[in-house]
Design a protein around this motif. Structure first.
Motif, mmCIF file in Angstrom:
data_model
loop_
_atom_site.group_PDB
_atom_site.id
_atom_site.type_symbol
_atom_site.label_atom_id
_atom_site.label_comp_id
_atom_site.label_asym_id
_atom_site.label_seq_id
_atom_site.Cartn_x
_atom_site.Cartn_y
_atom_site.Cartn_z
ATOM 1 N N MET A 270 0.914 -1.385 -0.057
ATOM 2 C CA MET A 270 -0.099 -0.211 0.354
ATOM 3 C C MET A 270 1.449 1.465 0.189
ATOM 4 N N ARG A 271 1.914 0.878 0.847
ATOM 5 C CA ARG A 271 3.298 2.275 0.697
ATOM 6 C C ARG A 271 2.903 2.753 -0.609
ATOM 7 N N ASP A 272 2.998 2.175 -1.598
ATOM 8 C CA ASP A 272 4.019 2.584 -3.484
ATOM 9 C C ASP A 272 2.624 3.370 -3.946
ATOM 10 N N THR A 273 1.031 2.510 -4.044
ATOM 11 C CA THR A 273 0.675 3.167 -3.993
ATOM 12 C C THR A 273 0.346 4.564 -3.532
ATOM 13 N N VAL A 274 0.223 4.352 -2.160
ATOM 14 C CA VAL A 274 0.264 5.700 -1.463
ATOM 15 C C VAL A 274 2.126 6.525 -2.460
ATOM 16 N N LEU B 279 -4.455 4.441 -8.224
ATOM 17 C CA LEU B 279 -5.297 6.167 -8.590
ATOM 18 C C LEU B 279 -5.296 6.677 -7.607
ATOM 19 N N HIS B 280 -5.448 7.933 -7.968
ATOM 20 C CA HIS B 280 -5.944 9.004 -6.724
ATOM 21 C C HIS B 280 -8.017 9.713 -7.435
ATOM 22 N N ARG C 172 -16.251 -1.370 -1.479
ATOM 23 C CA ARG C 172 -16.207 -2.721 -0.402
ATOM 24 C C ARG C 172 -15.890 -3.430 -0.600
ATOM 25 N N ARG C 173 -17.528 -3.855 -1.844
ATOM 26 C CA ARG C 173 -17.069 -5.389 -2.193
ATOM 27 C C ARG C 173 -16.323 -5.412 -3.174
ATOM 28 N N PHE C 174 -15.648 -4.649 -4.221
ATOM 29 C CA PHE C 174 -14.756 -4.824 -4.708
ATOM 30 C C PHE C 174 -13.768 -4.885 -4.270
ATOM 31 N N GLN C 175 -13.184 -4.719 -3.112
ATOM 32 C CA GLN C 175 -11.856 -4.786 -1.432
ATOM 33 C C GLN C 175 -12.734 -5.728 -1.553
ATOM 34 N N GLU C 176 -13.882 -5.947 -0.701
ATOM 35 C CA GLU C 176 -13.399 -7.466 0.087
ATOM 36 C C GLU C 176 -13.282 -8.870 -1.227
ATOM 37 N N GLN C 177 -13.531 -8.633 -2.513
ATOM 38 C CA GLN C 177 -13.329 -9.412 -3.463
ATOM 39 C C GLN C 177 -11.941 -9.523 -3.815
ATOM 40 N N GLY C 178 -11.149 -8.183 -2.294
ATOM 41 C CA GLY C 178 -9.787 -8.488 -3.659
ATOM 42 C C GLY C 178 -9.325 -8.110 -4.784
ATOM 43 N N LEU C 179 -10.018 -7.709 -5.555
ATOM 44 C CA LEU C 179 -10.196 -6.615 -6.734
ATOM 45 C C LEU C 179 -9.630 -5.331 -6.897
ATOM 46 N N ILE C 180 -9.453 -4.406 -5.567
ATOM 47 C CA ILE C 180 -8.826 -3.219 -5.403
ATOM 48 C C ILE C 180 -8.221 -3.098 -4.164
ATOM 49 N N ARG C 181 -7.897 -2.389 -3.503
ATOM 50 C CA ARG C 181 -7.390 -1.883 -2.351
ATOM 51 C C ARG C 181 -7.694 -0.260 -2.315
ATOM 52 N N VAL C 182 -8.789 0.309 -1.245
ATOM 53 C CA VAL C 182 -9.605 1.574 -1.723
ATOM 54 C C VAL C 182 -8.706 1.897 0.463
ATOM 55 N N ASP C 183 -8.063 3.249 -0.102
ATOM 56 C CA ASP C 183 -7.799 3.983 0.951
ATOM 57 C C ASP C 183 -8.195 5.572 1.120
ATOM 58 N N GLU D 44 -5.970 0.899 -5.542
ATOM 59 C CA GLU D 44 -4.959 0.590 -6.049
ATOM 60 C C GLU D 44 -6.002 -1.363 -6.428
ATOM 61 N N LEU D 45 -5.377 -0.703 -7.920
ATOM 62 C CA LEU D 45 -6.100 -2.121 -8.377
ATOM 63 C C LEU D 45 -5.476 -3.263 -8.429
ATOM 64 N N LEU D 46 -5.387 -4.293 -7.603
ATOM 65 C CA LEU D 46 -4.949 -5.186 -7.403
ATOM 66 C C LEU D 46 -5.189 -6.512 -8.781
ATOM 67 N N ASP D 47 -6.465 -6.957 -8.661
ATOM 68 C CA ASP D 47 -6.623 -7.932 -9.810
ATOM 69 C C ASP D 47 -7.354 -7.282 -11.751
ATOM 70 N N VAL D 48 -6.279 -7.045 -11.814
ATOM 71 C CA VAL D 48 -7.243 -5.995 -13.243
ATOM 72 C C VAL D 48 -8.418 -6.790 -13.986
ATOM 73 N N ARG D 49 -7.905 -8.326 -14.249
ATOM 74 C CA ARG D 49 -8.275 -9.466 -15.281
ATOM 75 C C ARG D 49 -9.325 -9.316 -14.625
ATOM 76 N N THR D 50 -9.755 -9.478 -13.496
ATOM 77 C CA THR D 50 -11.571 -9.922 -13.206
ATOM 78 C C THR D 50 -11.887 -8.461 -13.219
ATOM 79 N N LEU D 51 -12.027 -7.308 -12.879
ATOM 80 C CA LEU D 51 -12.184 -6.040 -13.335
ATOM 81 C C LEU D 51 -13.150 -6.226 -14.981
ATOM 82 N N ARG D 52 -11.688 -6.403 -15.844
ATOM 83 C CA ARG D 52 -11.614 -6.320 -17.335
ATOM 84 C C ARG D 52 -12.937 -7.242 -17.609
ATOM 85 N N GLN D 53 -12.966 -8.376 -17.096
ATOM 86 C CA GLN D 53 -13.953 -9.087 -16.945
ATOM 87 C C GLN D 53 -15.002 -8.783 -17.137
#
Length: 255
Positions: free
Chosen positions: A1-5, A194-195, A219-230, A235-244
């Motif tokens: 997350m530090r790199d994201t910030v 992203l900001h 929140r749902r996307f974060q719980e599913q491991g697709l993104i991290r929100v702060d 931060e996009l974690l699973d671009v492939r699933t988001l694209r799907q």
């Protein structure tokens, strides 16, 4: 997350690009590709008086242009984020889009010769003002400029696809996040960190969703491991699933 910030802080810090040099416009210029080494020497463009004028800063909430004002110029965002919107007779707002550095606003005013919407700074913003009569004259003389102008017009028309179909809330939000990431990446920022420079209420309005729906889906996307929100950083974690999820809206997007 530090790199994201760090990436998000870097994105926020780079509000205003360089102004270029004697051969090139600034790094995010919407017409930058017509300059050397690809196209036209910037010095050749000086023959048209006041072709480009730097305007700003605009503060959060300031208008760059207003609905009904006479059209005379298009604007390229140099720094910050600009929102376009319309207001109904009862004062209800409809957000039309969010515009990043290097993107152009005002193209939809060419035919009616009046701006059909408001353009409002969402943070400290800077723009370049292109006199449209001068730009049209230049486009007639320089094929590269004409090609770039036609490309901008085509891209402006294509932006409506996110809202044109009967898409689900998940599809809309996934496509919005991916599209925003691609637009930031095209401007030299991280493709995954992203900001969000726009309030969630504005995002929800743009996507034609309720604000609580956007918050719930994030929140749902974060719980599913697709993104991290702060906060506003994502931060996009699973671009492939988001694209799907967004595949029906991103048919022409690269894999």
């Amino acid at each position: 997350m530090r790199d994201t910030v760090r990436s998000a802080v870097s994105l926020r810090a780079r509000q205003t690009p360089d102004d270029g040099d004697e051969l090139r416009f600034c790094s995010t210029c919407a017409f930058g590709s017509v300059c050397l080494p690809e196209g036209v020497d910037k010095s050749a463009l000086r023959s048209l008086h006041m072709l480009v004028e730097h305007v700003g800063p605009f503060r959060n909430g300031d208008h760059i242009f207003r609905t009904g004002e006479r059209f005379g110029a298009i604007f390229a965002v140099r720094g910050g984020i600009v929102k376009t919107r319309t207001l109904a007779d009862d004062g209800a707002e409809q957000v039309l889009g969010f515009h990043l550095p290097g993107e152009v606003i005002g193209l939809n005013a060419i035919h009616p010769a009046k701006y059909p919407c408001d353009a409002i700074a969402l943070d400290t913003a800077f723009v370049c003002r292109f006199s449209f009569p001068a730009l049209a004259t230049l486009a007639a003389r320089v094929p590269r400029v004409q090609q770039q102008l036609f490309g901008l017009l085509s891209a402006d028309i294509g932006k409506a696809s996110l809202l044109a179909g009967d898409w689900t809330a998940e599809e809309r939000l996934a496509a919005f996040v991916l599209g925003l990431a691609a637009r930031f990446a095209a401007r030299g920022f991280s493709a995954r960190a992203l900001h969000l420079g726009m309030p969630r209420n504005d995002i929800a309005n743009y996507l034609r969703l309720a604000p609580e729906t956007v918050s719930r889906l994030l929140r749902r996307f974060q719980e599913q491991g697709l993104i991290r929100v702060d906060g506003r950083d994502i931060e996009l974690l699973d671009v492939r699933t988001l694209r799907q999820i967004a595949r029906n809206l991103l048919r022409d997007a690269p894999p």
